[in-house]
Design a protein around this motif. Structure first.
Motif, mmCIF file in Angstrom:
data_model
loop_
_atom_site.group_PDB
_atom_site.id
_atom_site.type_symbol
_atom_site.label_atom_id
_atom_site.label_comp_id
_atom_site.label_asym_id
_atom_site.label_seq_id
_atom_site.Cartn_x
_atom_site.Cartn_y
_atom_site.Cartn_z
ATOM 1 N N GLN A 5 2.609 -3.981 3.611
ATOM 2 C CA GLN A 5 1.829 -3.901 4.837
ATOM 3 C C GLN A 5 1.594 -5.267 5.476
ATOM 4 O O GLN A 5 1.142 -5.347 6.617
ATOM 5 C CB GLN A 5 0.472 -3.249 4.536
ATOM 6 N N GLN B 36 0.865 -1.178 0.000
ATOM 7 C CA GLN B 36 0.000 0.000 0.000
ATOM 8 C C GLN B 36 0.897 1.222 0.000
ATOM 9 O O GLN B 36 1.751 1.375 0.871
ATOM 10 C CB GLN B 36 -0.923 -0.002 1.224
ATOM 11 N N ASP B 37 0.669 2.081 -1.032
ATOM 12 C CA ASP B 37 1.532 3.251 -1.242
ATOM 13 C C ASP B 37 2.996 2.844 -1.358
ATOM 14 O O ASP B 37 3.905 3.538 -0.865
ATOM 15 C CB ASP B 37 1.357 4.269 -0.097
#
Length: 741
Positions: free
Chosen positions: A224, A219-220
């Motif tokens: 994660q 994520q981004d």
């Protein structure tokens, strides 16, 4: 919202007018300075219509209030028209641009809304899949704790998805499973996707085979966690193993049965062969299956003509076929196969697929050929046999009657077939014969000999009885038992045996008489030899003694020539004495019965050679093979070895390095005992004279002797039922080899 923006867009030109009117002393002569921003923002707020309305209002206000003469619609400077036109064009451009931007924004918003709706639907669908999937799914965060898990995953550990949330993986799965999962989770958290097949044991204690995937979740751009997917493939693996075992069993069965299967897609021309097909045809397994036209090369022309006709008929009419054919491999080896084919038709009756089998029947063909040949040989043997051969069934009906049986019983074989066996048996033997056959059948032995001299009889067609000798055997066949009798008319043999018995009695009497004659002759020969030796020795001693006395008493009165004559008389007397002694040795060498016993030939040869070395000292290389054993008369064998070794010792006298060897060797299935030397040897052209009494191949002055030794050796060997042979070469020695039976 649009109405509010439209009103504000109309209001902005008036605000610009008021502000520019207040600031005009400082803004003059920049007529359009505040109207440009007013039109820009009006277009932004109201789009094309708001921008155009603001442009028109702003132009009117600027023309009327700020372009000289003010408060008038007249213009004193033509350039003012250009500025107005430029302002109008700029206002239109602002309005059109912002209208396009507004519409684009609306489309973006609509698209975004659609994306959000579809995303929501996808998320809902994924949620449903996640919740209802039979695969075990879980999301593990960077702290290696569960963030999410579906019911299938949680159920394996006896809990719910909510019960797994934020629990460490190690605590849930246990140390054993975690030791396997941990390295894959570590690599997935480092950004590397992992997949493997593993066998894991869950808390219920049952090992399961799982297809596991470890997917990094970003994520981004940052990881994660890990999406863990476990798919239970235990049943699939078991099915695959079962299928593999089944396929292997099928291949083994095909190999054992010599049968392979094939399929031909007629529409595409695609061929599919099993492994056994390649072996049967002798084709390289690395090659693709042969096409229909290529298969022709594996058959003999005659077989291909039959097989191709059957295949073409199957293609045309859909009729299944089965035929035997002969194959020819690339190495020239010929085999036999049974080719079977069947058609698969579509809804219109068109053949679309042919499939079938090819079975190697070479062994069966060979067995059939062997059986035919065996039957032919058996028929020839039965037909040409000199003994009568008769086969009957359990009802004692004749099923086989060979020509010899026809000659013995005086019946035509064709006439005898189907007749009762009792026709060939005298009436007085028929009851006992039936009882014997029943007992023989019940005992179950396969063969039995019967009928000694005069024990059983046969009955000829003319009513004559005759003695027979027979053997009977039984065999089990599908329809029951068969009994085969091989019999022989022994009337002539009985007569011959009686004649032989009488002849043997006469011969035994003749042998007794002849033995007595030979015994008397041997005694007479011994007496003669003794008389000869005794009667000859006295004159010889007289001749030798008187010639020696004459030399001693009157030698000084004799001339040299007279002395030489006396020496010759003495030499001849000694030679004659030696010949008489040799004659006695030759006579005695084969007298008496053989007293057989085990003899250590190696020890005997060693002792005799040691005595020769003691009596005639010189350096001789002696080689005696150990363990030589022989069975014979000890006295005669010692005379035999003594003569052979004395010859070897004598004839190596002039050799620089004399060598005598005693050994054994196997030739033509016989054991030969050999005495070899490297002495004077002999010319093989005169080998036939070696074993004749008083025959010598060397001069007396070279090697003294009377020529009786080898004759004695030969007689001893013959008394023992053996043979002796000699091989030699002048100057290279001789080898004497003998056998003892």
């Amino acid at each position: 919202m649009m109405g509010k923006n439209w009103g504000l867009a109309i209001l902005l030109p008036f605000l610009a007018l008021a502000l520019q009117w207040v600031l005009w002393p400082w803004l003059s002569p920049f007529v359009w300075l505040l109207f440009y921003p007013a039109v820009f923002f009006s277009a932004r707020l109201g789009g094309l219509r708001g921008g155009l309305a603001s442009t028109v209002i702003s132009t009117a206000m600027a023309w009327y209030f700020f372009i000289p003469p003010q408060l008038s619609w007249a213009v004193d400077n033509p350039n003012r028209y250009y500025s107005v036109a430029l302002f109008l064009a700029m206002g239109y451009w602002f309005s059109d641009t912002h209208e396009r931007l507004r519409r684009a924004q609306q489309q973006v918003n609509a698209d975004l809304m659609d994306v959000r709706q579809r995303t929501q639907a996808e998320l809902q669908r994924y949620g449903e899949i996640f919740a209802t999937s039979s695969d075990m799914l879980a999301f593990i965060n960077t702290e290696r704790c569960y963030h999410l898990a579906n019911p299938a995953y949680a159920g394996r550990f006896g809990t719910t998805p909510e019960g797994l949330r934020q629990r460490p993986v190690a605590d849930v799965v246990g140390t054993g499973m975690y030791a396997h999962l941990s390295p894959y989770i570590d690599r997935a958290l480092s950004g590397e996707m992992q997949r493997c097949i593993a066998e894991l044991t869950f808390p219920d204690g049952k090992p399961r085979v799982l297809d596991t995937e470890y997917l990094p979740f970003r994520q981004d751009g940052e990881i994660q966690g890990v999406v863990l997917s476990l798919r239970d493939i235990t049943d699939r693996k078991a099915a695959e193993a079962k299928l593999k075992a089944s396929e292997m069993a099928l291949r083994e069965a095909q190999t054992l049965a010599g049968i392979g299967n094939w399929q031909w897609d007629v529409q595409t021309g695609t061929q599919t062969w099993s492994e056994e097909i390649y072996r049967i045809y002798g084709r390289d397994p690395g090659l693709p299956p042969a096409s229909y036209s290529e298969v022709r090369q594996y058959f003999s022309p005659e077989s291909w003509a039959l097989l191709s006709a059957a295949v073409e008929k199957c293609l045309a009419e859909g009729e299944a076929y089965e035929c035997d054919a002969e194959t020819v491999r690339s190495d020239g080896a010929r085999h036999w196969i049974t080719a079977r084919g069947k058609a698969v038709q579509d809804a219109n009756g068109n053949v679309i697929i042919l499939h079938g089998t090819v079975q190697d029947i070479t062994v069966r063909k060979q067995m059939e050929q062997g059986l035919r040949e065996s039957e032919e040989r058996l028929a020839n043997i039965i037909g040409s046999a000199m003994d009568a051969i008769i086969t009957v069934d359990e009802q004692q009906q004749i099923r086989l009657f060979n020509p010899a049986a026809g000659q013995v019983f005086g019946l035509d074989p064709a006439e005898a077939i189907g007749q009762p066996l009792a026709r060939l048996i005298p009436p007085r033997f028929r009851d006992s014969h039936g009882d014997n056959i029943r007992r023989f059948s019940q005992v179950g032995t396969t063969a039995r000999r019967m009928g000694a001299l005069g024990e059983i009889s046969g009955l000829r067609a003319n009513g004559e009885e005759f003695p027979i000798e027979a053997s009977i055997s039984q065999a089990h066949i599908a329809s029951g038992k068969l009994f085969t009798v091989i019999l022989r008319d022994i009337a002539e043999r009985n007569r011959n045996q009686e004649a032989i018995r009488r002849l043997n009695a006469e011969l035994e009497q003749r042998v007794v008489e002849r033995t007595a004659e030979l015994t008397a002759a041997n005694r007479e020969l011994d007496a003669f030899a003794y008389a000869v030796s005794h009667d000859l020795r006295a004159p010889l001693r007289a001749m030798s003694g008187f010639s020696q006395a004459l030399l001693e008493d009157y030698g000084d009165q004799l001339q040299d020539e007279a002395k030489m004559y006396l020496d010759q008389i003495n030499i001849a007397s000694n030679k004659m004495s030696g010949l008489v002694d040799g004659l006695l040795v030759l006579s005695r060498s084969v007298r008496g019965e053989l007293q057989l016993g085990d003899i250590n030939l190696s020890a005997l040869a060693g002792r005799l050679l040691a005595e020769l070395g003691k009596n005639n000292p010189r350096q001789v290389v002696v080689e005696v093979e150990a363990g030589l054993q022989i069975r014979g008369d000890v006295r005669m064998v010692e005379v035999l070895m003594s003569n052979l070794l004395e010859n070897a010792w004598k004839y190596t006298a002039h050799v620089a390095v004399p060598h005598i060897r005693v050994y054994a060797e196997e030739r033509d299935g016989k054991r030969y005992f050999c005495v070899a030397d490297n002495g004077a040897g002999f010319d093989m052209a005169y080998a036939s004279r070696l074993f004749q009494p008083f025959q010598r191949l060397h001069r007396q002055d070279e090697f003294p002797g009377i020529g009786i030794g080898l004759a004695t050796v030969q007689r001893i060997v013959h008394r023992h039922g053996g043979t002796i042979e000699a091989h030699g070469e002048m100057g290279k020695g001789a080898v004497f080899s003998f056998t003892i039976r």
